[in-house]
Write a protein that holds these residues in place. Structure first.
Motif, mmCIF file in Angstrom:
data_model
loop_
_atom_site.group_PDB
_atom_site.id
_atom_site.type_symbol
_atom_site.label_atom_id
_atom_site.label_comp_id
_atom_site.label_asym_id
_atom_site.label_seq_id
_atom_site.Cartn_x
_atom_site.Cartn_y
_atom_site.Cartn_z
ATOM 1 N N ASP A 487 -0.986 -7.039 -16.284
ATOM 2 C CA ASP A 487 -0.205 -5.941 -15.229
ATOM 3 C C ASP A 487 0.371 -6.846 -14.267
ATOM 4 O OD1 ASP A 487 0.646 -3.323 -14.110
ATOM 5 O OD2 ASP A 487 -0.914 -3.923 -12.614
ATOM 6 N N ILE A 488 1.453 -6.499 -13.958
ATOM 7 C CA ILE A 488 2.231 -6.802 -12.619
ATOM 8 C C ILE A 488 2.635 -5.839 -11.923
ATOM 9 C CG2 ILE A 488 2.941 -9.143 -13.797
ATOM 10 C CD1 ILE A 488 5.786 -7.775 -13.820
ATOM 11 N N ASN A 489 2.558 -5.921 -10.520
ATOM 12 C CA ASN A 489 3.024 -4.719 -9.843
ATOM 13 C C ASN A 489 4.458 -4.325 -9.887
ATOM 14 O OD1 ASN A 489 2.418 -2.791 -7.743
ATOM 15 N ND2 ASN A 489 3.080 -3.861 -5.896
ATOM 16 N N ASP A 490 4.946 -3.637 -10.706
ATOM 17 C CA ASP A 490 6.351 -3.285 -10.975
ATOM 18 C C ASP A 490 6.560 -1.807 -10.828
ATOM 19 O OD1 ASP A 490 4.658 -2.716 -13.147
ATOM 20 O OD2 ASP A 490 6.538 -3.117 -14.621
ATOM 21 N N ASN A 491 5.386 -0.963 -10.451
ATOM 22 C CA ASN A 491 5.664 0.661 -10.255
ATOM 23 C C ASN A 491 5.395 0.818 -8.877
ATOM 24 O OD1 ASN A 491 6.220 1.718 -13.199
ATOM 25 N ND2 ASN A 491 4.573 0.170 -13.534
ATOM 26 N N ASN A 582 1.687 -6.977 -4.942
ATOM 27 C CA ASN A 582 2.326 -8.316 -4.578
ATOM 28 C C ASN A 582 3.570 -8.464 -5.474
ATOM 29 O OD1 ASN A 582 3.269 -10.559 -3.345
ATOM 30 N ND2 ASN A 582 1.778 -12.093 -4.119
ATOM 31 N N PRO A 583 4.916 -8.222 -4.996
ATOM 32 C CA PRO A 583 4.989 -7.500 -3.854
ATOM 33 C C PRO A 583 4.890 -6.204 -3.691
ATOM 34 C CG PRO A 583 7.038 -7.891 -5.310
ATOM 35 C CD PRO A 583 5.846 -8.394 -6.151
ATOM 36 N N PRO A 584 4.655 -5.595 -2.497
ATOM 37 C CA PRO A 584 4.369 -4.141 -2.463
ATOM 38 C C PRO A 584 5.522 -3.384 -2.826
ATOM 39 C CG PRO A 584 3.861 -5.372 -0.383
ATOM 40 C CD PRO A 584 4.708 -6.366 -1.076
ATOM 41 N N MET A 585 5.197 -2.185 -3.386
ATOM 42 C CA MET A 585 6.428 -1.320 -3.897
ATOM 43 C C MET A 585 5.965 0.012 -3.000
ATOM 44 S SD MET A 585 7.893 -3.014 -6.115
ATOM 45 C CE MET A 585 8.568 -1.646 -7.330
#
Length: 708
Positions: A487-491, A582-585
């Motif tokens: 997972d990466i923070n993309d949502n 990271n980065p915040p969404m």
């Protein structure tokens, strides 16, 4: 009855008569009319078991046992049988007396001479049908039929003769006994019955003997217990014997009657035979690619016993690398199945030698050691063209989501185990990768991305990679490759649902209007943490504010209590939700707040502005129905007036130019003035009614309004 039986009956009868004449004296008998047991009365009843003309003897001080008489069964002759004679002291010749007989068989089986008192048996009697008869004797006046003495009861007993042979009611019999039983071992017991009298004579005394079945069996002549008479009877030689048993009455003497029955004796099996291999050496050729658990050969040890005694178990007791093979027992065929426990490799070991043992499952303590046998098994390994072998059966790889195309996910490796060592080519089974998201290098087995991956769509991808020999394309191996998408923070987070809050007009300041929570499709290792805030333009919002609840949710609060639906019915509150990735969404979500009228308890009753202009207790639907009814009434009234106006116009056309003469001839006769079916007067008076302008009489206008 046979002649021999008649002679026996005659002898018995003669003997009885002699005993009767010589041993039974004539004396005064027990009084029939006496009410007590004393002999003080002068009237006595006498019983004489005499035939005509016999001599009467007397002996002082001895009484007669008169209340029993005897008669032989099955006695037949030209004349009735004299059973006995009744006599009373009143019979002195001057008094006219009459003897009367009553009770069982009186008048049918037994008849009495009214004058002499002689009792005769009129029919042939069978003791097995009825052993005794109870009758009553009485002396009466022959002229007046008045009783001279009270009635007295006596018994006539039917004496037995040997007229019934022994019978085995429960026969024929079946019995079993273990083989090799000791001499004298009890097998079974038979029982015969004889319907003759067991008390009188030897008619029912039985003696047993064997007619057939010697020298194997014997029988006790009195107890009828059948026993083993021969040592070492072997079931494997003969399993079943038929024994004929005879039972003879009269103590077995000549002239006795007999009956027979059969006893089928079965020898049951005992474990007295060891298992025996059909040969001492077994040889098998097993290919090296034989699958684990598959049979490689069969051995069998035969046992002459049956059932549980014939069952054997097989074991490998010696040999090189015994852990490569195992042997199991087939419960149906009692064969030993040699199976593979570990893979074979022709290049490593080409042959095996094993020692196999077969032993009986059931152990007989009397036979000493358990019965067993051994055999040698030689196994030759056959070389086979084996498919490529992967370094491990399952590969687990991982890759970041949204990684660029051609990113290397991982590598799978396989080799040819044969001595020749053929090169290997790799392919992806496209049935496991329908969207073609991965590729594999045919030479080195590197797996790369063909499309970007989204963890929120599929977290795992399971594909199958095949390895094929270049030299022989039919040799194929497969391995499972499990690819995990990291997972990466993309949502961005968003509201958990589409919230719609309701605010009471009479609410208090600081009242919680709605609790709001958020969800995020991403799955960070450290977990979710959401930050909520109002958009910058509404930081100084005069109506609402938010409060963090500390559990990734907030509460929306009202700032005053002056909300009115007439002033503003609905409010929209934009809220920004930010995650800790990271980065915040972040995302902006709008909360809809409706102003409603509530009860004193704070229960929402109405959220529409129109509710204030409606009368109390009258809903909008009811008002619409009333208006529709009024409009329909107006339409019906207008239509009725229009039709009445058309009805008043004359039917006859006064314009002379339009007058035409039409003569129609028909043969039907009119029905007169009372014929209302031939024409419609109203239609003739108003032709416009033909086109449907006349109102229907069956329409109830008030009924329509009532329905509405």
């Amino acid at each position: 009855m046979p002649k021999r039986s008649e002679e026996m009956l005659t002898d018995v009868w003669t003997s009885l008569m002699l005993v009767w004449i010589t041993c039974v004296p004539y004396t005064s008998m027990t009084p029939i009319i006496s009410q007590s047991k004393s002999l003080q009365t002068g009237s006595t009843a006498l019983l004489r078991g005499l035939v005509e003309g016999q001599r009467i003897l007397s002996r002082a001080k001895r009484g007669w046992v008169w209340n029993q008489m005897f008669v032989l069964e099955e006695f037949s002759g030209p004349d009735p049988i004299l059973v006995g004679r009744l006599h009373t002291d009143l019979d002195v010749g001057s008094t006219p007396i009459k003897y009367v007989l009553a009770g069982e068989g009186a008048g049918t089986i037994f008849a009495i001479n009214e004058i002499t008192g002689d009792i005769h048996a009129m029919k042939r009697l069978d003791r097995e049908e009825k052993a005794e008869y109870t009758l009553t004797a009485q002396v009466t006046n022959r002229d007046t039929d008045q009783p001279l003495e009270p009635p007295s009861e006596f018994i006539i007993k039917v004496q037995d003769i040997n007229d019934n042979p022994p019978q085995f009611v429960e026969g024929p019999y079946r019995a079993s006994v273990p083989e090799t039983s000791q001499v004298g071992t009890s097998v079974t017991r038979v029982t015969a019955t004889d319907a003759d009298d067991p008390v009188y004579g030897n008619s029912a005394k039985l003696v047993y003997s064997i007619l057939e079945g010697q020298p194997y069996f014997s029988i006790d002549p009195n107890t009828a217990i059948i026993k083993i008479a021969l040592h070492g009877m072997d079931r494997e030689m003969r399993e079943e014997y038929l024994v004929v048993i005879q039972a003879k009455d009269m103590g077995g003497h000549m002239g006795g009657l007999s009956g027979t029955t059969t006893v089928t004796v079965t020898l049951t099996d005992v474990n007295d035979n060891p298992p025996k291999f059909s040969k001492s050496l077994y040889e098998f050729v097993i290919p090296e690619d034989l699958a684990i658990g598959q049979p490689g050969g069969k051995v069998k040890a035969n046992d002459r016993d049956i059932g549980e005694n014939a069952k054997s178990t097989y074991n490998i007791i010696d040999g090189d690398e015994r852990d490569v093979f195992e042997i199991t027992t087939d419960a149906q065929t009692q064969e030993g199945i040699l199976r593979l426990k570990k893979p074979l490799n022709f290049e490593t070991k080409k042959s095996y030698t094993l020692k196999v043992e077969a032993a009986n499952i059931r152990f007989d303590p009397n036979s000493g050691a358990p019965f067993k046998d051994t055999a040698t098994v030689k196994i030759a390994v056959e070389d086979s063209d084996e498919p490529p072998v992967f370094s491990k059966p399952t590969f687990v790889l991982q890759v970041d989501e949204n990684a660029p195309i051609n990113t290397v996910v991982g590598t799978v490796t396989a080799r040819d185990p044969d001595v020749t060592g053929s090169l290997v080519r790799y392919f992806i089974d496209r049935h496991t990768d329908l969207e073609r998201q991965f590729n594999v290098n045919v030479d080195d087995g590197k797996i790369t991305l063909a499309k970007p991956l989204d963890r929120e769509t599929d977290m795992w991808h399971n594909i199958t990679v095949t390895a094929t020999e270049i030299r022989n394309h039919s040799q194929i191996s497969r391995a499972t490759v499990a690819i995990r998408v990291l997972d990466i923070n993309d949502n961005a987070p968003e509201f958990a649902t589409e919230y719609e809050a309701f605010l009471c007009e009479n609410g208090k300041p600081g009242q919680v209007i709605q609790t709001v929570s958020a969800v995020d499709k991403d799955d960070p290792i450290q977990g979710h943490y959401f930050e909520y805030r109002l958009i910058p333009e509404m930081l100084n919002n005069p109506n609402f504010t938010i409060k963090n609840n500390g559990d990734n949710s907030i509460s929306v609060l009202a700032k005053h209590d002056t909300f009115r639906r007439q002033k503003q019915e609905m409010y929209f509150l934009p809220i920004i939700v930010t995650d800790n990735g990271n980065p915040p969404m972040s995302s902006t979500n709008t909360l809809t707040i409706r102003v409603c009228g509530c009860s004193r308890e704070g229960i929402v009753q109405s959220c529409n502005v129109e509710a204030y202009v409606l009368p109390i207790g009258l809903s909008m639907g009811a008002l619409i129905a009333i208006l529709a009814c009024i409009i329909l009434l107006l339409v019906i009234v207008v239509l009725f007036v229009t039709l009445r106006r058309h009805k008043n116009k004359p039917l006859i056309i006064k314009d002379d130019e339009d007058v035409r003469e039409n003569i129609i001839r028909y043969d039907d006769e009119g029905g007169g003035e009372e014929d209302t079916e031939a024409f419609d007067i109203a239609t003739l008076q108003n032709p416009d009614g033909i086109n449907g302008y006349l109102p229907r009489k069956d329409i109830n206008i008030l009924g329509i309004c009532h329905l509405l």
